[in-house]
Design a protein around this motif. Structure first.
Motif, mmCIF file in Angstrom:
data_model
loop_
_atom_site.group_PDB
_atom_site.id
_atom_site.type_symbol
_atom_site.label_atom_id
_atom_site.label_comp_id
_atom_site.label_asym_id
_atom_site.label_seq_id
_atom_site.Cartn_x
_atom_site.Cartn_y
_atom_site.Cartn_z
ATOM 1 N N ASP A 38 0.835 -1.208 0.000
ATOM 2 C CA ASP A 38 0.000 0.000 0.000
ATOM 3 C C ASP A 38 0.867 1.254 0.000
ATOM 4 O OD1 ASP A 38 -2.377 -1.384 -0.088
ATOM 5 O OD2 ASP A 38 -2.773 -1.230 2.077
ATOM 6 N N ASN A 55 -0.848 -2.770 -6.106
ATOM 7 C CA ASN A 55 -2.032 -3.545 -5.731
ATOM 8 C C ASN A 55 -1.654 -4.934 -5.216
ATOM 9 O OD1 ASN A 55 -1.429 -5.066 -7.999
ATOM 10 N ND2 ASN A 55 -2.937 -4.052 -9.286
ATOM 11 N N GLN A 56 -2.655 -5.692 -4.825
ATOM 12 C CA GLN A 56 -2.414 -7.029 -4.279
ATOM 13 C C GLN A 56 -1.922 -8.013 -5.332
ATOM 14 O OE1 GLN A 56 -5.709 -8.411 -1.950
ATOM 15 N NE2 GLN A 56 -5.041 -7.238 -0.172
#
Length: 148
Positions: free
Chosen positions: A60, A65-66
């Motif tokens: 973050d 992003n993930q």
């Protein structure tokens, strides 16, 4: 030449003496380093793959992003496993050098500059592993080329 005369520094004496023993100790040390490094990278990858809060927080902070977190975690895990497989250890070390170079750049530019030393030190260790495994890596590349 009498029996009390010490052996001269002949090529045969040099090959059978301390240089060979030193190479053996170096190989053992690099094998231990491979296992420790594989464990370290495996735990790091595991944190990313289970979306541990510290990993999520880091990604973050980077603005990533993930998907990036899972991808990097998967690459780390694959590299950690490959380091433990002797025939793949050299290739894994080379690939992980690229991953660690990226980690060092990210630390320098997006996160904490002081923490960039860790991936840089890991690169040094990975280069030593890749160098020690270069004959096996060359044999693997030759095998793949023959089969292609």
């Amino acid at each position: 030449m009498s029996e009390s005369t010490p052996a001269r520094n002949t090529p045969a004496a040099a090959r059978s003496g301390t240089r060979a023993e030193g190479r053996g100790r170096g190989a053992v040390a690099l094998t231990v380093a491979r296992v420790v490094l594989a464990l370290f990278l495996g735990f790091s990858a595991f944190a990313k793959l289970i979306a541990h809060e510290t990993a999520v927080e880091s990604f973050d902070r980077m603005g990533w992003n993930q998907f990036a977190m899972y991808t990097i975690g998967g690459l780390e895990m694959a590299g950690a496993i490959a380091l433990l497989i002797p025939v793949l250890a050299g290739v894994a070390a080379i690939a992980l050098c690229g991953l660690m170079a990226g980690a060092a750049i990210v630390q320098l530019t997006l996160l904490d500059r002081v923490n960039a030393i860790m991936p840089a030190l890991l690169i040094v260790l990975l280069v030593l592993i890749a160098r020690e495994r270069r004959d096996r890596t060359a044999a693997l590349v030759a095998l793949v080329r023959r089969r292609a």
